[in-house]
Design an enzyme around this catalytic site. Structure first.
Site, PDB file in Angstrom:
ATOM      1  N   LYS A 166       0.847  -1.205   0.000  1.00 54.14           N
ATOM      2  CA  LYS A 166       0.000   0.000   0.000  1.00 54.14           C
ATOM      3  C   LYS A 166       0.878   1.250   0.000  1.00 54.14           C
ATOM      4  O   LYS A 166       1.688   1.438   0.905  1.00 54.14           O
ATOM      5  CB  LYS A 166      -0.916   0.000   1.226  1.00 54.14           C
ATOM      6  CG  LYS A 166      -1.722   1.303   1.425  1.00 54.14           C
ATOM      7  CD  LYS A 166      -2.653   1.240   2.640  1.00 54.14           C
ATOM      8  CE  LYS A 166      -3.306   2.591   2.926  1.00 54.14           C
ATOM      9  NZ  LYS A 166      -4.171   2.572   4.129  1.00 54.14           N
ATOM     10  N   ASP A 184      -2.537  10.138   3.849  1.00 51.11           N
ATOM     11  CA  ASP A 184      -3.946   9.758   4.009  1.00 51.11           C
ATOM     12  C   ASP A 184      -4.657  10.785   4.898  1.00 51.11           C
ATOM     13  O   ASP A 184      -4.606  10.709   6.121  1.00 51.11           O
ATOM     14  CB  ASP A 184      -4.040   8.355   4.635  1.00 51.11           C
ATOM     15  CG  ASP A 184      -5.489   7.895   4.791  1.00 51.11           C
ATOM     16  OD1 ASP A 184      -6.391   8.567   4.252  1.00 51.11           O
ATOM     17  OD2 ASP A 184      -5.700   6.850   5.450  1.00 51.11           O
ATOM     18  N   LYS A 203     -10.098  12.864   8.325  1.00 47.32           N
ATOM     19  CA  LYS A 203      -9.656  12.424   9.657  1.00 47.32           C
ATOM     20  C   LYS A 203      -9.627  13.608  10.613  1.00 47.32           C
ATOM     21  O   LYS A 203      -9.479  14.745  10.180  1.00 47.32           O
ATOM     22  CB  LYS A 203      -8.244  11.832   9.567  1.00 47.32           C
ATOM     23  CG  LYS A 203      -8.158  10.483   8.886  1.00 47.32           C
ATOM     24  CD  LYS A 203      -6.721   9.989   8.840  1.00 47.32           C
ATOM     25  CE  LYS A 203      -6.610   8.630   8.172  1.00 47.32           C
ATOM     26  NZ  LYS A 203      -7.266   7.549   8.908  1.00 47.32           N
ATOM     27  N   ASP A 260       1.532   6.144   5.696  1.00 48.00           N
ATOM     28  CA  ASP A 260       0.564   5.229   5.091  1.00 48.00           C
ATOM     29  C   ASP A 260       1.100   4.573   3.814  1.00 48.00           C
ATOM     30  O   ASP A 260       0.389   3.840   3.148  1.00 48.00           O
ATOM     31  CB  ASP A 260      -0.747   5.986   4.818  1.00 48.00           C
ATOM     32  CG  ASP A 260      -1.973   5.093   4.980  1.00 48.00           C
ATOM     33  OD1 ASP A 260      -1.848   4.027   5.596  1.00 48.00           O
ATOM     34  OD2 ASP A 260      -3.043   5.478   4.477  1.00 48.00           O
ATOM     35  N   ASP A 281     -12.213   7.136   3.802  1.00 45.45           N
ATOM     36  CA  ASP A 281     -11.001   6.867   4.590  1.00 45.45           C
ATOM     37  C   ASP A 281     -10.618   5.385   4.556  1.00 45.45           C
ATOM     38  O   ASP A 281      -9.539   5.009   4.998  1.00 45.45           O
ATOM     39  CB  ASP A 281     -11.220   7.338   6.036  1.00 45.45           C
ATOM     40  CG  ASP A 281      -9.909   7.528   6.786  1.00 45.45           C
ATOM     41  OD1 ASP A 281      -8.850   7.478   6.137  1.00 45.45           O
ATOM     42  OD2 ASP A 281      -9.970   7.729   8.008  1.00 45.45           O
ATOM     43  N   GLU A 291      -9.498   3.745   2.147  1.00 47.92           N
ATOM     44  CA  GLU A 291      -8.977   3.877   0.789  1.00 47.92           C
ATOM     45  C   GLU A 291      -7.924   2.831   0.447  1.00 47.92           C
ATOM     46  O   GLU A 291      -7.722   2.519  -0.720  1.00 47.92           O
ATOM     47  CB  GLU A 291      -8.400   5.284   0.583  1.00 47.92           C
ATOM     48  CG  GLU A 291      -6.942   5.479   1.037  1.00 47.92           C
ATOM     49  CD  GLU A 291      -6.708   5.285   2.529  1.00 47.92           C
ATOM     50  OE1 GLU A 291      -7.700   5.361   3.286  1.00 47.92           O
ATOM     51  OE2 GLU A 291      -5.560   5.048   2.931  1.00 47.92           O
ATOM     52  N   ARG A 336      -7.800  -0.387   0.862  1.00 45.16           N
ATOM     53  CA  ARG A 336      -8.364  -1.554   0.172  1.00 45.16           C
ATOM     54  C   ARG A 336      -8.778  -1.219  -1.254  1.00 45.16           C
ATOM     55  O   ARG A 336      -8.762  -2.060  -2.137  1.00 45.16           O
ATOM     56  CB  ARG A 336      -9.534  -2.114   0.999  1.00 45.16           C
ATOM     57  CG  ARG A 336     -10.668  -1.152   1.203  1.00 45.16           C
ATOM     58  CD  ARG A 336     -11.576  -1.530   2.372  1.00 45.16           C
ATOM     59  NE  ARG A 336     -11.019  -1.099   3.664  1.00 45.16           N
ATOM     60  CZ  ARG A 336     -11.617  -1.313   4.838  1.00 45.16           C
ATOM     61  NH1 ARG A 336     -12.763  -1.966   4.903  1.00 45.16           N
ATOM     62  NH2 ARG A 336     -11.055  -0.893   5.955  1.00 45.16           N
TER      63      ARG A 336
HETATM   64  N1  BES Z   1      -4.341   4.323   6.919  1.00 43.12           N
HETATM   65  C1  BES Z   1      -5.500   4.075   7.698  1.00 43.12           C
HETATM   66  C2  BES Z   1      -5.282   3.037   8.776  1.00 43.12           C
HETATM   67  C3  BES Z   1      -4.428   3.484   9.917  1.00 43.12           C
HETATM   68  C4  BES Z   1      -4.974   4.197  10.961  1.00 43.12           C
HETATM   69  C5  BES Z   1      -3.096   3.164   9.948  1.00 43.12           C
HETATM   70  C6  BES Z   1      -4.172   4.595  12.007  1.00 43.12           C
HETATM   71  C7  BES Z   1      -2.311   3.555  10.997  1.00 43.12           C
HETATM   72  C8  BES Z   1      -2.853   4.277  12.034  1.00 43.12           C
HETATM   73  C9  BES Z   1      -6.631   3.593   6.801  1.00 43.12           C
HETATM   74  O1  BES Z   1      -6.636   4.100   5.525  1.00 43.12           O
HETATM   75  C10 BES Z   1      -7.895   4.010   7.459  1.00 43.12           C
HETATM   76  O2  BES Z   1      -8.111   5.192   7.564  1.00 43.12           O
HETATM   77  N2  BES Z   1      -8.687   3.059   7.902  1.00 43.12           N
HETATM   78  C11 BES Z   1      -9.902   3.347   8.566  1.00 43.12           C
HETATM   79  C12 BES Z   1     -10.932   2.365   8.087  1.00 43.12           C
HETATM   80  C13 BES Z   1     -12.328   2.703   8.506  1.00 43.12           C
HETATM   81  C14 BES Z   1     -12.799   3.960   7.816  1.00 43.12           C
HETATM   82  C15 BES Z   1     -13.221   1.545   8.157  1.00 43.12           C
HETATM   83  C16 BES Z   1      -9.666   3.191  10.064  1.00 43.12           C
HETATM   84  O3  BES Z   1      -8.909   2.317  10.471  1.00 43.12           O
HETATM   85  O4  BES Z   1     -10.209   3.990  10.811  1.00 43.12           O
HETATM   86 ZN    ZN Z   2      -4.836   4.707   4.781  1.00 43.40          ZN
HETATM   87 MN    MN Z   3      -7.657   5.961   5.417  1.00 38.85          MN
END
Ligand code: BES
Ligand code: ZN
Ligand code: MN
Length: 515
Positions: free
Chosen positions: A286, A291, A298, A309, A368, A370, A372
Site C-alpha cells: 500500500k 492519508d 480524519k 501510510d 477513509d 482507501e 483496500r
Molecule cells: N491508513 C488508515 C489506517 C491506519 C490508521 C493506519 C491509524 C495507521 C494508524 C486507513 O486508511 C484508514 O483510515 N482506515 C480506517 C478504516 C475505517 C474507515 C473503516 C480506520 O482504520 O479507521
Molecule cells: Zn490509509
Molecule cells: Mn484511510
C-alpha cells in the site's frame, strides 16, 4: 561498517589468533553464578586471571543487561575487555541474547572504539542455529545506529568511529555465519531504505518520488522496473485505484519491480499454472503517501503520522533491495499502487460507486477506507504473473492497532501452509506476527444495497472485514495479507518508521529460496 567472521573453538582451548589480534575491545560474556563463557576463560588465562578477579570481586555479576568496561588490559591484542552479563545460562534464549547484544553495542557506541572483537554470537542460544547470533547482532547494531537526518538544515554531529567488527564462531558454523552476516547487512540496508521512505515528509515522498526511487533501485540492483502513469492506469481499468487518486493534484503511479534470481518463469500451462517452476512471489504494498481520509476527513490530531501510510510500499522496496543484495535464487515481483488520499471538489465521495479492474462494483461508504480500494486493483493485476504466492503489506486499519497493539503484525490468510510459512519466518526473524481470522461469515458485513460490495463493514472486527474485502480480489492464487498499521512505525518521542516487516518478508523469501 565492516563485518567479518573468524572461526575459533574456544571450548577446545583454541584462540586462532584472537589473543594477539589487534582490537580496541573484545566483548566477552559472563553468565550468572560467575560462569565465564569459553572465550572469556581463554582470555582470562591470557590476561593472568584479570577477568576472574573482576568477577570474584563482584564487579560483574553476570546479571542480564549489565556491562563492565575494563580499560588498559595487557596480555592480549585487544586494548580493552567489555564484559557483558548474560543472565542464567540454562535460560539463554533469543531474547536474553538480544538484550546482551544491545547492551554491548550501546556501551561501544558511546565510545570512540573503532574495532571490535565480538564473541557473543557464538554462544548456544535456545532454539536457534549456530549462525543465527551473527545476523541478529548485525541487525541490532544497525537498528541502534540508524538516523534520519536528511531533512535537517545542518548535518548532525558526526562521524561514527565504529568501523570493524570481527565475530568469533565455531568452525562448524563458519560457512553459515558468513551467509548470515551477508544477510544481516542486506536486511539492514533494506530496512534503512524502508525507514527513510517512511520518515520522509509527504511533500517530498510523493507517488512520483516513489516511482523515481523504484527506477533508481532498478538501476542499482538490476531490477526490471515499470512505472505506469495516469493514462496507463486508466487503460488497465483500475477504476477503484483511480477513484482514490483523483482528489489529489499529485498524479498516481503504479510501480512494478521484477527481481529475477531464478531466471525466466517456465511458461505455465493449464490449471496448475501457479505451480509452474520459477513462478514468482509477488509482494503488493500500500503506497498512500498521505492519508487525510479524503472527504471522510480524519481528525487533526496526529494527522502528520498519515505520511506513514506508504509503509507497506516502503517495505516492498526494502525487501526487493534486500533480496537483490542477498542474491536469492527465486523470482520476486514488487507491485506498488501509490497515490494520495485527499479531499477536493473532484474527490471521491461517500455514496460513490466505482468499478474495480476485475469488474466488481464497490460502494464507497467511507473515503477513509482507501487502502483496500487501491490494493484490490493491484491484487487483480498480480494475476498476470501466475504467482506462486501473493503477500500484500498495508497500514490498513486502525482496528489492527486496537486488536494487536504495536508488537504483532496482523496476518490473514485462508492458506494454512502459507500462513504457517509466514509465522515461522516471523519467529525466525524476531519480527512477530499474529494470525487473525478470515471466515466467510464476516463477508456479510460488507453487503451493499446498491453495489456488489461496500468498502467498510462497520466497527466490529474492522481489520477482519478489511482483509475480507481484499480476499475477494485474491481468489486465483495463494494469498496472505499483513496489516502493519501497528508495527510499521512508532509514535511518541521516538516517532519514526521501524523498517518492519522487512525482516519477516526477507526471511520468508530466504526460506522459499532454500538459502
Ligand atoms: N491508513 C488508515 C489506517 C491506519 C490508521 C493506519 C491509524 C495507521 C494508524 C486507513 O486508511 C484508514 O483510515 N482506515 C480506517 C478504516 C475505517 C474507515 C473503516 C480506520 O482504520 O479507521
Ligand atoms: Zn490509509
Ligand atoms: Mn484511510
Amino acid at each position: 561498517m565492516d563485518f567479518s567472521i573468524k572461526a575459533c573453538d574456544w571450548s577446545k582451548g583454541e584462540a586462532n589468533g584472537f589473543l594477539t589480534g589487534k582490537a580496541d575491545v573484545v566483548v566477552l560474556g559472563v553468565f550468572e553464578a560467575q560462569t565465564l563463557t569459553g572465550a572469556a576463560r581463554v582470555m582470562d588465562v591470557a590476561t593472568k586471571g584479570l577477568i576472574s578477579r573482576v568477577v570474584k570481586a563482584g564487579d560483574m555479576s553476570g546479571r542480564a543487561g549489565t556491562t563492565l568496561m575494563i580499560p588498559e588490559v595487557t596480555g592480549i591484542g585487544a586494548a580493552r575487555v567489555l564484559l557483558v552479563g548474560l543472565g542464567k545460562q540454562d535460560a539463554f534464549n533469543q531474547k536474553a541474547y538480544g538484550e546482551a547484544v544491545r547492551a554491548a553495542w550501546r556501551v561501544i557506541l558511546g565510545t570512540k572504539i573503532g574495532q571490535v572483537t565480538f564473541t557473543l554470537a557464538q554462544l548456544p542460544i535456545l532454539e536457534r542455529t549456530g549462525d543465527w547470533g551473527v545476523r541478529a547482532a548485525i541487525l541490532a547494531l544497525r537498528e541502534l545506529t540508524y538516523k534520519f537526518s536528511q531533512m535537517k538544515s545542518k548535518p548532525e554531529n558526526g562521524e561514527r568511529s565504529l568501523r570493524k567488527i570481527v565475530f568469533s564462531i565455531d568452525t562448524a558454523d563458519e560457512k553459515a555465519a558468513r551467509v548470515a552476516a551477508k544477510q544481516g547487512v542486506a536486511i539492514a540496508n533494506g530496512m534503512d531504505l524502508t525507514r527513510d521512505l517512511g520518515n520522509l515528509p509527504p511533500n517530498v515522498c510523493t507517488p512520483t518520488y516513489l516511482g523515481q526511487t523504484a527506477k533508481q533501485l532498478g538501476r542499482d540492483w538490476k531490477l526490471k522496473v515499470e512505472v505506469l502513469g495516469q493514462k496507463q492506469i486508466e487503460a488497465l481499468n483500475m477504476g477503484s485505484f483511480l477513484s482514490v487518486a483523483k482528489g489529489s493534484v499529485q498524479p498516481p503511479q503504479f510501480i512494478v519491480m521484477h527481481y529475477q534470481g531464478a531466471g525466466e518463469p517456465v511458461k505455465a500451462r493449464g490449471k496448475n499454472a501457479s505451480n509452474a517452476s520459477n513462478a514468482p512471489i509477488v509482494l503488493v504494498g500500500k503506497g498512500i503517501t498521505f492519508d487525510s481520509g479524503g472527504i471522510s476527513i480524519k481528525p487533526g490530531e496526529a494527522m502528520d503520522e498519515m505520511k506513514y501510510d506508504m509503509c507497506g510500499a516502503g517495505s516492498v522496496f526494502g525487501t526487493m533491495r534486500a533480496v537483490a543484495e542477498m542474491g536469492l535464487k527465486l523470482n520476486v515481483i514488487g507491485v506498488v499502487p501509490t497515490c494520495e488520499n485527499m479531499p477536493a471538489g473532484n474527490a471521491l465521495k461517500p455514496g460513490d460507486i466505482v468499478t474495480a479492474m476485475n469488474g466488481t462494483t464497490i460502494e464507497v461508504l467511507n473515503t477513509d477506507a482507501e487502502g483496500r480500494l487501491i490494493l484490490c486493483d493491484a491484487l487483480t493485476y498480480a494475476e498476470r504473473f501466475k504467482p506462486a504466492a501473493v503477500v500484500d503489506i498495508a497500514t490498513l486499519t486502525g482496528a489492527c492497532i486496537i486488536a494487536l497493539g504495536h508488537h504483532n503484525t496482523g496476518l490473514f490468510s485462508k492458506d494454512d501452509a502459507l500462513a504457517g510459512e509466514l509465522l515461522d519466518a516471523s519467529r525466525e526473524a524476531v519480527d512477530p506476527a499474529w494470525r487473525l481470522p478470515l471466515d466467510d461469515e464476516y463477508q456479510e458485513q460488507l453487503k451493499s444495497n446498491f453495489a456488489d460490495v461496500a468498502n467498510i463493514g462497520g466497527r466490529p472486527a474492522g481489520s477482519v472485514t478489511a482483509a475480507c474485502f481484499l480476499s475477494r480480489f485474491a481468489q486465483n492464487y495463494p494469498w496472505a495479507h499483513l496489516d502493519i498499521a501497528g508495527t510499521a512505525w512508532k509514535s511518541g518521542a521516538a516517532k519514526g518508521a521501524t523498517g518492519r516487516p522487512v525482516p519477516l518478508l526477507s526471511q520468508f523469501l530466504i526460506d522459499r529460496a532454500g538459502q
